[in-house]
Write a protein that holds these residues in place. Structure first.
Motif, PDB file in Angstrom:
ATOM      1  N   ASP A  65      67.894  39.963   8.351  1.00 23.46           N
ATOM      2  CA  ASP A  65      68.020  39.101   7.170  1.00 23.46           C
ATOM      3  C   ASP A  65      67.727  40.084   5.886  1.00 23.46           C
ATOM      4  O   ASP A  65      68.083  40.238   4.726  1.00 23.46           O
ATOM      5  N   GLU A  66      66.264  40.994   6.112  1.00 22.19           N
ATOM      6  CA  GLU A  66      65.760  41.908   5.123  1.00 22.19           C
ATOM      7  C   GLU A  66      66.636  43.033   4.884  1.00 22.19           C
ATOM      8  O   GLU A  66      67.061  43.425   3.675  1.00 22.19           O
ATOM      9  N   LEU A  67      67.487  43.409   5.762  1.00 22.08           N
ATOM     10  CA  LEU A  67      68.419  44.468   5.554  1.00 22.08           C
ATOM     11  C   LEU A  67      69.571  44.034   4.616  1.00 22.08           C
ATOM     12  O   LEU A  67      70.044  44.734   3.751  1.00 22.08           O
ATOM     13  N   GLN A  68      70.049  42.644   5.074  1.00 21.42           N
ATOM     14  CA  GLN A  68      71.342  42.005   4.309  1.00 21.42           C
ATOM     15  C   GLN A  68      70.927  41.695   2.954  1.00 21.42           C
ATOM     16  O   GLN A  68      71.831  41.734   2.045  1.00 21.42           O
ATOM     17  N   ALA A  69      69.634  41.477   2.761  1.00 18.65           N
ATOM     18  CA  ALA A  69      69.223  41.205   1.282  1.00 18.65           C
ATOM     19  C   ALA A  69      69.293  42.313   0.345  1.00 18.65           C
ATOM     20  O   ALA A  69      69.088  42.481  -0.673  1.00 18.65           O
ATOM     21  N   ARG A  70      69.422  43.717   1.033  1.00 18.37           N
ATOM     22  CA  ARG A  70      69.320  44.957   0.335  1.00 18.37           C
ATOM     23  C   ARG A  70      70.311  45.961   0.471  1.00 18.37           C
ATOM     24  O   ARG A  70      69.982  46.988   1.138  1.00 18.37           O
ATOM     25  N   PRO A  71      71.286  45.640   0.059  1.00 19.39           N
ATOM     26  CA  PRO A  71      72.531  46.288   0.173  1.00 19.39           C
ATOM     27  C   PRO A  71      72.022  47.817  -0.363  1.00 19.39           C
ATOM     28  O   PRO A  71      71.704  47.789  -1.439  1.00 19.39           O
ATOM     29  N   GLY A  72      72.595  48.953   0.428  1.00 17.28           N
ATOM     30  CA  GLY A  72      72.240  50.287  -0.218  1.00 17.28           C
ATOM     31  C   GLY A  72      71.157  50.915   0.398  1.00 17.28           C
ATOM     32  O   GLY A  72      70.764  52.077  -0.174  1.00 17.28           O
ATOM     33  N   VAL A  73      70.382  50.358   1.504  1.00 20.66           N
ATOM     34  CA  VAL A  73      69.234  50.937   2.069  1.00 20.66           C
ATOM     35  C   VAL A  73      69.654  52.296   2.720  1.00 20.66           C
ATOM     36  O   VAL A  73      68.714  52.769   2.891  1.00 20.66           O
ATOM     37  N   GLY A  74      70.918  52.286   3.336  1.00 20.76           N
ATOM     38  CA  GLY A  74      71.186  53.420   4.164  1.00 20.76           C
ATOM     39  C   GLY A  74      71.818  53.192   5.368  1.00 20.76           C
ATOM     40  O   GLY A  74      72.710  52.135   5.446  1.00 20.76           O
ATOM     41  N   THR A  75      71.513  53.810   6.422  1.00 20.36           N
ATOM     42  CA  THR A  75      72.091  53.789   7.668  1.00 20.36           C
ATOM     43  C   THR A  75      70.936  53.108   8.501  1.00 20.36           C
ATOM     44  O   THR A  75      70.141  54.005   9.095  1.00 20.36           O
ATOM     45  N   PRO A  76      71.135  51.753   9.144  1.00 23.76           N
ATOM     46  CA  PRO A  76      70.012  51.267   9.726  1.00 23.76           C
ATOM     47  C   PRO A  76      70.267  51.521  11.517  1.00 23.76           C
ATOM     48  O   PRO A  76      71.473  51.438  11.759  1.00 23.76           O
ATOM     49  N   ILE A  77      69.281  52.182  12.009  1.00 25.17           N
ATOM     50  CA  ILE A  77      69.532  52.431  13.587  1.00 25.17           C
ATOM     51  C   ILE A  77      68.318  51.703  14.216  1.00 25.17           C
ATOM     52  O   ILE A  77      67.243  51.860  14.090  1.00 25.17           O
ATOM     53  N   LEU A  78      68.901  50.580  15.071  1.00 29.46           N
ATOM     54  CA  LEU A  78      67.851  49.821  15.685  1.00 29.46           C
ATOM     55  C   LEU A  78      67.543  50.443  16.896  1.00 29.46           C
ATOM     56  O   LEU A  78      68.252  50.761  18.078  1.00 29.46           O
ATOM     57  N   HIS A  79      66.381  50.752  17.016  1.00 28.42           N
ATOM     58  CA  HIS A  79      65.652  51.417  18.267  1.00 28.42           C
ATOM     59  C   HIS A  79      65.250  50.549  19.266  1.00 28.42           C
ATOM     60  O   HIS A  79      64.444  49.537  18.999  1.00 28.42           O
ATOM     61  N   TRP A  80      65.789  50.739  20.647  1.00 29.71           N
ATOM     62  CA  TRP A  80      65.223  50.005  21.851  1.00 29.71           C
ATOM     63  C   TRP A  80      65.604  48.520  21.455  1.00 29.71           C
ATOM     64  O   TRP A  80      64.737  47.676  21.621  1.00 29.71           O
ATOM     65  N   PHE A  81      66.722  48.291  21.155  1.00 24.20           N
ATOM     66  CA  PHE A  81      67.080  46.990  20.974  1.00 24.20           C
ATOM     67  C   PHE A  81      66.869  45.959  22.137  1.00 24.20           C
ATOM     68  O   PHE A  81      67.439  46.237  23.189  1.00 24.20           O
ATOM     69  N   SER A  82      66.297  44.720  22.024  1.00 27.22           N
ATOM     70  CA  SER A  82      66.025  43.740  22.882  1.00 27.22           C
ATOM     71  C   SER A  82      66.363  42.331  22.444  1.00 27.22           C
ATOM     72  O   SER A  82      65.895  41.397  23.173  1.00 27.22           O
ATOM     73  N   GLY A  83      67.199  42.307  21.476  1.00 25.16           N
ATOM     74  CA  GLY A  83      67.490  41.041  21.166  1.00 25.16           C
ATOM     75  C   GLY A  83      68.600  40.320  22.037  1.00 25.16           C
ATOM     76  O   GLY A  83      69.044  40.682  23.097  1.00 25.16           O
ATOM     77  N   SER A  84      69.210  39.081  21.561  1.00 26.84           N
ATOM     78  CA  SER A  84      70.094  38.263  22.275  1.00 26.84           C
ATOM     79  C   SER A  84      71.598  38.929  21.739  1.00 26.84           C
ATOM     80  O   SER A  84      71.631  39.746  21.156  1.00 26.84           O
ATOM     81  N   ASN A  85      72.530  38.567  22.774  1.00 27.05           N
ATOM     82  CA  ASN A  85      73.745  38.828  22.492  1.00 27.05           C
ATOM     83  C   ASN A  85      74.574  38.585  21.168  1.00 27.05           C
ATOM     84  O   ASN A  85      74.935  39.129  20.429  1.00 27.05           O
ATOM     85  N   ARG A  86      74.045  37.207  20.487  1.00 25.09           N
ATOM     86  CA  ARG A  86      74.451  36.638  19.381  1.00 25.09           C
ATOM     87  C   ARG A  86      73.837  37.588  18.185  1.00 25.09           C
ATOM     88  O   ARG A  86      74.357  37.930  17.241  1.00 25.09           O
ATOM     89  N   GLU A  87      72.552  38.162  18.435  1.00 24.03           N
ATOM     90  CA  GLU A  87      71.784  39.068  17.401  1.00 24.03           C
ATOM     91  C   GLU A  87      72.474  40.144  17.406  1.00 24.03           C
ATOM     92  O   GLU A  87      72.453  40.810  16.307  1.00 24.03           O
ATOM     93  N   LEU A  88      72.735  40.720  18.614  1.00 23.52           N
ATOM     94  CA  LEU A  88      73.670  41.927  18.765  1.00 23.52           C
ATOM     95  C   LEU A  88      74.836  41.970  18.078  1.00 23.52           C
ATOM     96  O   LEU A  88      75.211  42.973  17.279  1.00 23.52           O
ATOM     97  N   LYS A  90      76.157  48.118  26.930  1.00 23.60           N
ATOM     98  CA  LYS A  90      77.586  48.198  27.017  1.00 23.60           C
ATOM     99  C   LYS A  90      78.400  47.300  25.873  1.00 23.60           C
ATOM    100  O   LYS A  90      79.506  47.772  25.611  1.00 23.60           O
ATOM    101  N   ARG A  91      77.672  46.686  25.269  1.00 22.65           N
ATOM    102  CA  ARG A  91      78.170  45.782  24.191  1.00 22.65           C
ATOM    103  C   ARG A  91      78.174  46.647  22.794  1.00 22.65           C
ATOM    104  O   ARG A  91      78.868  46.285  21.617  1.00 22.65           O
ATOM    105  N   MET A  92      77.528  47.685  22.816  1.00 18.02           N
ATOM    106  CA  MET A  92      77.205  48.440  21.533  1.00 18.02           C
ATOM    107  C   MET A  92      78.386  49.257  21.356  1.00 18.02           C
ATOM    108  O   MET A  92      78.786  49.887  22.071  1.00 18.02           O
ATOM    109  N   PRO A  93      78.672  49.459  20.069  1.00 17.51           N
ATOM    110  CA  PRO A  93      79.935  50.374  19.745  1.00 17.51           C
ATOM    111  C   PRO A  93      79.629  51.826  20.264  1.00 17.51           C
ATOM    112  O   PRO A  93      78.485  52.475  19.707  1.00 17.51           O
ATOM    113  N   LYS A  94      80.529  52.492  21.030  1.00 15.33           N
ATOM    114  CA  LYS A  94      80.153  53.694  21.467  1.00 15.33           C
ATOM    115  C   LYS A  94      79.985  54.790  20.267  1.00 15.33           C
ATOM    116  O   LYS A  94      79.222  55.709  20.487  1.00 15.33           O
TER     117      LYS A  94
END
Length: 249
Positions: free
Chosen positions: A132-155, A182-186
């Motif tokens: 939500d915070e990322l989408q509220a601020r276009p132009g922050v750069g390139t976000p890299i989610l470290h050790w992602f552990s959310g749901s498939n929908r969040e992914l 496995k679902r993440m873009p290569k």
């Protein structure tokens, strides 16, 4: 070899670990947990052209270190990489949620004002507000989610938002971690160790052990190890270009 999220300064002998990374030719993103740690951590890697030091304020420390945001603002012109920042929704730290939101929002605002950064982001039990915070601020750069552990929908949402991901051996030990990976873009995935916090065989992971993910990705992607490694190196080169010429790898 690549380790795109480790805490060099938090090993018992950080100088020795930094030297070993340089000797092994490892590409490292050395993240920090407080702005006041950035200068000293950067000094660990003098002469190591493949190691970058990211400017961070960890969400678990936000309530204690929010007063260091002035240091963060002063230092952000010095680096094209920011991390570890983000939010932590686990019960122990949810009680400091207001401080976490304040610090994370200010960090993103500073990244946007500085023209964008490559960001290594913590999102444990907090993926939706992080996005939500990322989408509220276009132009922050390139976000890299470290050790992602959310749901498939969040992914799926994170992928749509344009996030990248860093995954490590500890994450890939479990079925959920492997399925998410496995679902993440290569072409938006990088290895990490998260050492010394992450563990391998009951002891702290070393940065060079981030490369252990290759054998797992070989199975998940059904590709030879050489092709997996080539893809990861191409991803690293792309991130270097996104970071800008001042931090080209």
């Amino acid at each position: 070899m690549i380790d795109f999220h480790c805490h060099l300064d938090l090993y018992p002998d950080p100088h020795a670990v930094a030297r070993a990374c340089a000797e092994k030719g490892l590409y490292v993103l050395s993240v920090t947990t407080t702005p006041s740690a950035w200068s000293g951590t950067s000094a660990l890697t003098r002469g190591a052209s493949r190691i970058r030091t990211a400017l961070g304020i960890h969400p678990q420390l936000a309530h204690q270190r929010k007063g260091e945001m002035a240091i963060f603002e002063r230092l952000i012109p010095e680096t094209r990489y920011v991390g570890e920042i983000g939010l932590d929704g686990t019960p122990e730290f949810k009680r400091h949620w207001e401080d976490q939101m304040l610090v994370y929002g200010r960090a993103l605002d500073m990244c946007r004002a500085a023209g964008g950064r490559v960001l290594s982001i913590h999102s444990r039990r907090a993926v939706t507000p992080v996005l939500d915070e990322l989408q509220a601020r276009p132009g922050v750069g390139t976000p890299i989610l470290h050790w992602f552990s959310g749901s498939n929908r969040e992914l799926a949402r994170a992928i749509e938002v344009g996030c990248w991901f860093s995954v490590g051996p500890a994450m890939l030990r479990g079925d959920k971690g492997r399925e998410l990976t496995k679902r993440m873009p290569k072409d938006r995935l990088l290895p990490e160790s998260d050492g010394p916090f992450a563990q391998i065989d009951g002891r702290a992971a070393w940065p060079w052990e981030a490369g252990n993910v290759i054998s797992e990705l070989e199975k998940l992607w059904a590709q030879p190890a050489a092709e997996v490694e080539l893809q990861l190196m191409e991803n690293l080169s792309r991130v270097g270009r996104l970071a800008g010429p001042a931090s080209a790898t």
